[in-house]
Design a protein around this motif. Sequence first.
Motif, PDB file in Angstrom:
ATOM      1  N   UNK A  95     -42.158  16.069  19.628  1.00 29.94           N
ATOM      2  CA  UNK A  95     -42.971  16.410  20.799  1.00 29.94           C
ATOM      3  C   UNK A  95     -42.393  17.686  21.384  1.00 29.94           C
ATOM      4  N   UNK A  96     -43.192  18.725  21.509  1.00 30.12           N
ATOM      5  CA  UNK A  96     -42.686  20.002  22.016  1.00 30.12           C
ATOM      6  C   UNK A  96     -42.344  19.940  23.500  1.00 30.12           C
ATOM      7  N   UNK A  97     -42.722  18.858  24.166  1.00 26.48           N
ATOM      8  CA  UNK A  97     -42.328  18.678  25.570  1.00 26.48           C
ATOM      9  C   UNK A  97     -40.903  18.146  25.691  1.00 26.48           C
ATOM     10  N   UNK A  98     -40.356  17.635  24.578  1.00 27.07           N
ATOM     11  CA  UNK A  98     -38.997  17.111  24.597  1.00 27.07           C
ATOM     12  C   UNK A  98     -38.694  16.393  23.298  1.00 27.07           C
ATOM     13  N   UNK A  99     -37.543  16.690  22.693  1.00 26.44           N
ATOM     14  CA  UNK A  99     -37.146  16.092  21.428  1.00 26.44           C
ATOM     15  C   UNK A  99     -36.015  15.088  21.641  1.00 26.44           C
ATOM     16  N   UNK A 100     -36.284  13.824  21.317  1.00 25.36           N
ATOM     17  CA  UNK A 100     -35.246  12.790  21.411  1.00 25.36           C
ATOM     18  C   UNK A 100     -34.258  12.938  20.257  1.00 25.36           C
ATOM     19  N   UNK A 101     -32.998  12.629  20.523  1.00 19.70           N
ATOM     20  CA  UNK A 101     -31.970  12.619  19.486  1.00 19.70           C
ATOM     21  C   UNK A 101     -31.739  11.185  19.041  1.00 19.70           C
ATOM     22  N   UNK A 102     -31.432  10.977  17.751  1.00 21.33           N
ATOM     23  CA  UNK A 102     -31.370   9.617  17.207  1.00 21.33           C
ATOM     24  C   UNK A 102     -30.078   8.863  17.488  1.00 21.33           C
ATOM     25  N   UNK A 103     -29.076   9.551  18.055  1.00 24.68           N
ATOM     26  CA  UNK A 103     -27.783   8.938  18.312  1.00 24.68           C
ATOM     27  C   UNK A 103     -27.374   9.163  19.757  1.00 24.68           C
ATOM     28  N   UNK A 104     -26.474   8.328  20.238  1.00 18.76           N
ATOM     29  CA  UNK A 104     -25.932   8.459  21.594  1.00 18.76           C
ATOM     30  C   UNK A 104     -24.506   7.905  21.583  1.00 18.76           C
ATOM     31  N   UNK A 105     -23.710   8.248  22.582  1.00 25.95           N
ATOM     32  CA  UNK A 105     -23.942   9.288  23.589  1.00 25.95           C
ATOM     33  C   UNK A 105     -23.706  10.676  22.996  1.00 25.95           C
TER      34      UNK A 105
END
Length: 204
Positions: free
Chosen positions: A74-84
């Motif tokens: 999504x060009x409005x925001x890219x989630x990352x698959x790992x945290x933190x």
Amino acid sequence: MMLIEETAPAAEALPVAALRGHLRLAQGFEGPEDAAETAALAGFLRAAIAAIEGRTGKVLLKRRFRMQLDDWRDRLGQALPLAPVHAVERIEIDDGAGTVTVLPPEGWRLVPDLQRPVILPTGVVLPHVPRRGSVTVTFLAGFGDDWGEVPPDLAQAVILLAARYYDDRSRDERHHALPFGVSSLIERWRAVRTLAGRGTREWR
């Protein structure tokens, strides 16, 4: 999406002494404290860490990862698959024809979140990725450099699972399901997975 682990946990950060102590208390383990035994216990710990991280999406010991996508989800925001996630070090766009552009840091920002860290544009949308191109995000993730920084329930889950791997080392059949105690310890850390890669062009 392709996710590559670029660095591995340092050997000195692994809780070998804690696993050795657990085995002595629980199974009467009396192995000699030599290099071969230490290497074997470290191997069980690495396997247990990988299993726990795979089930939770949480990185226990800090290290560097590289995520490659065909396009932003999504060009409005890219989630990352790992945290933190501690930091996004670099974002690059490959146009598919041999030109790689590093995005200036002022064009995006990281929203650190324990469940779903996100890269947001500082403008309206994230930059366009050419149709035959790709975007690569290099980031640092993990609770800390030392085992003492890992949350206690996750740390205990690793010790219990590594001990199970130790018990199973000479058996023909291995237990593939997580022990109930391990599952209970990690339950609150498990997150609902979302797609981390491939943009809207996939749905056209």
